[in-house]
Design a protein around this motif. Structure first.
Motif, PDB file in Angstrom:
ATOM      1  N   GLY A  67      -9.690   3.580  12.391  1.00 22.40           N
ATOM      2  CA  GLY A  67     -10.394   3.607  11.408  1.00 22.40           C
ATOM      3  C   GLY A  67     -10.211   4.384  10.224  1.00 22.40           C
ATOM      4  N   GLU A  68      -9.660   5.643  10.446  1.00 23.65           N
ATOM      5  CA  GLU A  68      -9.029   6.387   9.325  1.00 23.65           C
ATOM      6  C   GLU A  68      -8.036   5.616   8.450  1.00 23.65           C
ATOM      7  OE1 GLU A  68      -8.113  10.046  11.457  1.00 23.65           O
ATOM      8  OE2 GLU A  68     -10.166  10.553  11.773  1.00 23.65           O
ATOM      9  N   HIS A  69      -7.097   5.083   9.487  1.00 29.36           N
ATOM     10  CA  HIS A  69      -6.049   4.438   8.555  1.00 29.36           C
ATOM     11  C   HIS A  69      -6.593   3.234   7.537  1.00 29.36           C
ATOM     12  CE1 HIS A  69      -2.225   6.264   9.655  1.00 29.36           C
ATOM     13  NE2 HIS A  69      -2.631   6.122  10.908  1.00 29.36           N
ATOM     14  N   VAL A  70      -7.642   2.655   8.079  1.00 27.33           N
ATOM     15  CA  VAL A  70      -8.247   1.338   7.599  1.00 27.33           C
ATOM     16  C   VAL A  70      -9.044   1.912   6.397  1.00 27.33           C
ATOM     17  CG1 VAL A  70     -10.164  -0.203   7.466  1.00 27.33           C
ATOM     18  CG2 VAL A  70      -8.463  -0.214   9.290  1.00 27.33           C
ATOM     19  N   ARG A  71      -9.527   2.992   6.438  1.00 21.25           N
ATOM     20  CA  ARG A  71     -10.429   3.771   5.243  1.00 21.25           C
ATOM     21  C   ARG A  71      -9.370   4.190   4.083  1.00 21.25           C
ATOM     22  NH1 ARG A  71     -14.093   5.474   8.929  1.00 21.25           N
ATOM     23  NH2 ARG A  71     -12.744   7.041   9.358  1.00 21.25           N
ATOM     24  N   LYS A  72      -8.531   4.946   4.688  1.00 23.75           N
ATOM     25  CA  LYS A  72      -7.329   5.056   3.511  1.00 23.75           C
ATOM     26  C   LYS A  72      -6.765   3.900   2.793  1.00 23.75           C
ATOM     27  CE  LYS A  72      -4.166   7.943   1.428  1.00 23.75           C
ATOM     28  NZ  LYS A  72      -3.702   7.193   0.815  1.00 23.75           N
ATOM     29  N   ALA A  73      -6.517   2.917   3.554  1.00 25.13           N
ATOM     30  CA  ALA A  73      -6.051   1.748   3.037  1.00 25.13           C
ATOM     31  C   ALA A  73      -6.940   1.044   2.138  1.00 25.13           C
ATOM     32  CB  ALA A  73      -5.642   0.434   4.103  1.00 25.13           C
ATOM     33  N   GLU A  74      -8.018   0.973   2.556  1.00 25.59           N
ATOM     34  CA  GLU A  74      -9.341   0.499   1.470  1.00 25.59           C
ATOM     35  C   GLU A  74      -9.298   1.365   0.066  1.00 25.59           C
ATOM     36  OE1 GLU A  74     -13.201   1.086   3.327  1.00 25.59           O
ATOM     37  OE2 GLU A  74     -13.566  -1.074   3.082  1.00 25.59           O
TER      38      GLU A  74
ATOM     39  N   ARG B  80      -9.082  -9.419   8.693  1.00 30.06           N
ATOM     40  CA  ARG B  80      -9.948  -8.999   7.682  1.00 30.06           C
ATOM     41  C   ARG B  80     -10.719  -7.556   8.253  1.00 30.06           C
ATOM     42  NH1 ARG B  80     -13.173 -13.719   5.532  1.00 30.06           N
ATOM     43  NH2 ARG B  80     -11.637 -15.249   5.378  1.00 30.06           N
ATOM     44  N   VAL B  81     -10.465  -6.602   7.450  1.00 29.29           N
ATOM     45  CA  VAL B  81     -10.832  -5.300   7.680  1.00 29.29           C
ATOM     46  C   VAL B  81     -11.805  -4.571   6.812  1.00 29.29           C
ATOM     47  CG1 VAL B  81      -9.070  -4.882   9.283  1.00 29.29           C
ATOM     48  CG2 VAL B  81      -8.709  -4.025   7.193  1.00 29.29           C
ATOM     49  N   GLY B  82     -12.388  -3.461   7.134  1.00 23.61           N
ATOM     50  CA  GLY B  82     -13.187  -2.500   6.194  1.00 23.61           C
ATOM     51  C   GLY B  82     -13.957  -1.418   6.766  1.00 23.61           C
ATOM     52  N   SER B  83     -14.216  -0.442   6.351  1.00 26.22           N
ATOM     53  CA  SER B  83     -14.760   0.659   6.691  1.00 26.22           C
ATOM     54  C   SER B  83     -16.134   0.328   7.192  1.00 26.22           C
ATOM     55  CB  SER B  83     -14.759   1.970   5.713  1.00 26.22           C
ATOM     56  OG  SER B  83     -15.327   1.636   4.580  1.00 26.22           O
ATOM     57  N   ASP B  84     -16.926  -0.816   6.570  1.00 26.17           N
ATOM     58  CA  ASP B  84     -18.030  -1.255   7.021  1.00 26.17           C
ATOM     59  C   ASP B  84     -17.787  -2.784   7.922  1.00 26.17           C
ATOM     60  OD1 ASP B  84     -20.310  -2.589   7.380  1.00 26.17           O
ATOM     61  OD2 ASP B  84     -20.978  -2.798   5.431  1.00 26.17           O
ATOM     62  N   PRO B  85     -17.810  -2.799   9.204  1.00 24.98           N
ATOM     63  CA  PRO B  85     -17.182  -3.985   9.810  1.00 24.98           C
ATOM     64  C   PRO B  85     -18.063  -5.223   9.462  1.00 24.98           C
ATOM     65  CG  PRO B  85     -17.436  -2.011  11.254  1.00 24.98           C
ATOM     66  CD  PRO B  85     -18.200  -1.572  10.026  1.00 24.98           C
ATOM     67  N   SER B  86     -19.390  -4.838   9.030  1.00 25.98           N
ATOM     68  CA  SER B  86     -19.968  -6.251   8.810  1.00 25.98           C
ATOM     69  C   SER B  86     -19.652  -6.812   7.454  1.00 25.98           C
ATOM     70  CB  SER B  86     -21.518  -5.900   8.905  1.00 25.98           C
ATOM     71  OG  SER B  86     -21.872  -5.092   7.731  1.00 25.98           O
TER      72      SER B  86
ATOM     73  N   THR C 274      -8.361  -0.501  -3.454  1.00 25.77           N
ATOM     74  CA  THR C 274      -9.453  -0.608  -4.454  1.00 25.77           C
ATOM     75  C   THR C 274      -8.643   0.014  -5.683  1.00 25.77           C
ATOM     76  OG1 THR C 274     -11.121  -0.116  -2.881  1.00 25.77           O
ATOM     77  CG2 THR C 274     -11.774   0.175  -4.828  1.00 25.77           C
ATOM     78  N   ALA C 275      -8.089   1.133  -5.563  1.00 27.78           N
ATOM     79  CA  ALA C 275      -7.505   1.803  -6.709  1.00 27.78           C
ATOM     80  C   ALA C 275      -6.468   0.943  -7.410  1.00 27.78           C
ATOM     81  CB  ALA C 275      -6.879   3.158  -6.254  1.00 27.78           C
TER      82      ALA C 275
ATOM     83  N   LEU D 200       0.733  -1.163  -0.114  1.00 23.72           N
ATOM     84  CA  LEU D 200      -0.016  -0.082   0.121  1.00 23.72           C
ATOM     85  C   LEU D 200       0.840   1.205  -0.027  1.00 23.72           C
ATOM     86  CD1 LEU D 200      -2.732  -1.109   2.730  1.00 23.72           C
ATOM     87  CD2 LEU D 200      -2.948  -0.891   0.216  1.00 23.72           C
ATOM     88  N   SER D 201       1.724   1.203   0.742  1.00 25.29           N
ATOM     89  CA  SER D 201       2.674   2.391   1.064  1.00 25.29           C
ATOM     90  C   SER D 201       3.650   2.485  -0.409  1.00 25.29           C
ATOM     91  CB  SER D 201       3.697   2.338   1.885  1.00 25.29           C
ATOM     92  OG  SER D 201       4.893   3.048   2.081  1.00 25.29           O
TER      93      SER D 201
END
Ligand code: SF4
Length: 286
Positions: free
Chosen positions: A219-226, A131-137, A230-231, A23-24
């Motif tokens: 959560g902010e780091h996870v959202r950025k990683a997502e 397993r992570v994501g901005s939507d935990p479900s 995705t890109a 990612l980095s």
């Protein structure tokens, strides 16, 4: 008998598997990501870099040292492990090799004297994943990687990352580090214990930069990683379909092109900055 169930006609998206390093690399320069992970045959690279040699030696020595019981983690043992792991790739000459071999023994011995005995180590280059994501479900990412060290302090885990670069690091660097944040999330899931604190240990100066994460900052780091993952996947898919590599993974010229190992294969990088010498990024020895 036929099972009753719901069918919304929506295929679940497969998880995107990522490492913090990937990612980095993409965030820094998409072309460098493509040339590192996707281009085959592999593009021409520079030769070895002395700072990477020192980094690898220090990491190897500390991994072995912290595998020992606390009473055996002595500065003398640490210096001996540096000598055992020493390599000389990328240095200017034998004089510089000798100076850095001595400096690295001293750095690691001093570091161990101040930080060696008290660490309750639960993981060394431990593979962690979550397993992570901005939507935990509905997690979208499978984050995985090896953390340099994971300690236990007061019932919580602490992620430790060793650094050997030119400058000591600040708490803001630890807070900004997406890799450390993702390791904290993955350490929680893999080792089933709370983890909010991450640390950058700069071995040449013995300084420690600290971040205490909250659910919000993680959560902010996870959202950025997502977003990055995705890109990356979208660009890789379009490349497989025959898209233009330079458009999908653009070069991002910057001062770092001076020491990018892929600059021999990157015309924009060569123009962006003059080539650094292989020993230019070594930390000062005094
Ligand atoms: S030389 Fe610069 S632009 Fe080229 S791949 Fe490396 S970082 Fe990217």
């Amino acid at each position: 008998m036929e099972q009753l169930g719901f069918d919304f006609g929506v295929e679940p998206q497969p998880l995107i598997k990522v490492t913090p390093a990937r990612l980095s690399l993409y965030d820094d320069c998409p072309r460098r990501y493509r040339m590192t992970y996707l281009d085959r045959p592999a593009p021409v690279r520079t030769g070895p870099w002395a700072h990477n040699t020192v980094g690898a030696v220090v990491h190897n020595a500390l991994r072995e040292l912290f595998a020992l019981p606390a009473r055996r983690r002595t500065p003398e043992r640490a210096a001996k492990l540096v000598a055992e792991h020493w390599r000389s790739a990328g240095f200017a000459d034998a004089v510089q090799v000798a100076r850095y071999a001595e400096a690295a023994r001293r750095w690691v011995a001093d570091y161990v004297e101040h930080h060696g005995a008290e660490a309750d180590v639960v993981g060394l280059e431990r593979w962690v994943s979550a397993r992570v994501g901005s939507d935990p479900s509905a997690p979208s990412l499978l984050v995985e990687g090896r953390a340099d060290r994971i300690d236990r302090r007061g019932g919580e885990l602490v992620v430790v990352d060793y650094k050997t670069g030119r400058r000591a690091l600040q708490d803001a660097d630890a807070q900004r580090s997406q890799a450390l944040a993702l390791y904290a999330v993955a350490a929680r899931r893999t080792l089933h214990a709370p983890c909010s604190r991450v640390e950058l240990h700069h071995v040449p100066t013995g300084t420690v930069a600290v971040a205490e994460h909250t659910e919000k900052t993680l959560g902010e780091h996870v959202r950025k990683a997502e977003e990055t993952a995705t890109a990356t996947r979208a660009a890789a898919d379009r490349l497989t379909e025959g898209g233009d590599p330079d458009h999908l993974f653009p070069a991002r010229p910057a001062p770092r092109c001076a020491w990018c190992e892929l600059r021999p294969s990157c015309p924009e990088g060569k123009q962006a900055a003059p080539a650094a010498r292989p020993w230019d990024l070594l930390a000062p020895t005094t």
